[in-house]
Design an enzyme around this catalytic site. Structure first.
Site, PDB file in Angstrom:
ATOM      1  N   GLY A  50       0.761  -1.236   0.000  1.00 20.25           N
ATOM      2  CA  GLY A  50       0.000   0.000   0.000  1.00 20.25           C
ATOM      3  C   GLY A  50       0.792   1.287   0.000  1.00 20.25           C
ATOM      4  N   ASP A  51       2.107   1.211   0.276  1.00 23.12           N
ATOM      5  CA  ASP A  51       2.955   2.414   0.237  1.00 23.12           C
ATOM      6  C   ASP A  51       4.363   1.986  -0.160  1.00 23.12           C
ATOM      7  OD1 ASP A  51       3.775   5.034   0.439  1.00 23.12           O
ATOM      8  OD2 ASP A  51       3.910   5.047   2.619  1.00 23.12           O
ATOM      9  N   LEU A  52       4.444   1.216  -1.245  1.00 20.10           N
ATOM     10  CA  LEU A  52       5.670   0.487  -1.563  1.00 20.10           C
ATOM     11  C   LEU A  52       6.622   1.318  -2.432  1.00 20.10           C
ATOM     12  CD1 LEU A  52       6.838  -2.298  -0.868  1.00 20.10           C
ATOM     13  CD2 LEU A  52       6.027  -3.108  -3.079  1.00 20.10           C
ATOM     14  N   ASN A  92      10.551   2.311   1.529  1.00 20.31           N
ATOM     15  CA  ASN A  92       9.932   1.300   2.390  1.00 20.31           C
ATOM     16  C   ASN A  92      10.388  -0.110   2.052  1.00 20.31           C
ATOM     17  OD1 ASN A  92       8.624   3.163   3.946  1.00 20.31           O
ATOM     18  ND2 ASN A  92       6.713   3.060   2.801  1.00 20.31           N
TER      19      ASN A  92
END
Length: 262
Positions: free
Chosen positions: A161-163, A167
């Site tokens: 979801g926030d790759l 991250n």
């Protein structure tokens, strides 16, 4: 075990619980390395410390394969999340996002992600800028992007979801996931975020992914749809410095929808 502690005394309600639940949910299928959760409370999250190393083509290809398997692990619905409330954004200024089980990717993306954040920034935009963004959202709302490259319909994937590149931690055990905004989503969400701000060895990651999931021709032209929320969120969080990139993505989305309709 060596530890790393994330701490914010003024963290919003459920912030660290959501991150811990997301990490545990991503680790559950045991197909991709995920930083381990030791404990959490209202103001902190204790994680296992990992040893970083330089990325290489082999580990990037392996990560792509593992990411495909993670997506295949599935999710109960589009928009479902392993904890509620759910959050998006950096530690010092996250904002809450809706948790809702939606029948389609289009419903989830338009109604719970794109429209809310677009409404939050509309007073920062000119009439023409608002029109460009609204036109892109309307193009997505038509359902063209429920599949990939206009083909098929995706089922809910287990997505980070926030790759973005920050991250990912490259370790001797393979590329390890941190800082998720985990939910049930479209698998191109993660691939789009990898492409958004530049990830080392991206072509090797994509090659590994396609070794598990061959993609239709032109699939990368769909990626602006799937990083559009993150771009709008960057305008909301950080201001007009991201507006040019966001408007370019909006135009690309409208052009892509027209091309697929032919």
């Amino acid at each position: 075990m060596a530890e790393f502690i994330k701490r914010r005394t003024s963290a919003p309600r459920g912030f660290f619980a959501a991150e811990a639940a997301g990490l545990e949910w991503l680790a559950e299928p045991d197909v991709v390395p995920v930083v381990s959760v030791i404990d959490h409370d209202k103001t902190s999250l204790r994680l296992g410390r990992v040893e970083e190393t330089a990325p290489d083509a082999h580990s990037a290809f392996a990560f792509g394969r593992r990411l495909a398997l993670l997506h295949d692990s599935g999710a109960p619905a589009f928009g479902w999340a392993p904890a509620e409330p759910a959050w998006f954004g950096p530690l010092d200024s996250p904002f809450e996002v809706e948790v809702a089980s939606c029948a389609s990717f289009t419903e989830f993306w338009v109604e719970t992600r794109l429209e809310p954040v677009a409404n939050d920034i509309d007073d920062q935009l000119s009439k023409d800028e608002n029109h460009t963004i609204t036109s892109a959202i309307n193009a997505i709302a038509g359902g063209t992007f429920d599949g990939i490259a206009g083909k098929g319909t995706e089922t809910p994937a287990r997505v980070h979801g926030d790759l973005w590149a920050g991250n990912l931690m490259w370790t001797p055990d393979g590329c390890t996931l941190i800082d998720p905004a985990a939910h049930g989503g479209h698998r191109l969400e993660d691939l789009a975020m990898l492409a958004l701000f530049g990830t080392p060895l991206l072509d090797d990651i994509f090659a590994g992914y396609e070794a598990v999931h061959p993609m239709p021709v032109g699939w990368r032209d769909d990626l602006p749809v799937h990083n559009f929320f993150a771009l709008l969120a960057h305008v909301k969080l950080f201001g007009a410095g991201f507006l040019g990139q966001t408007l370019n993505a909006a135009q690309a989305i409208s052009d892509r929808a027209r091309a697929l309709a032919v």
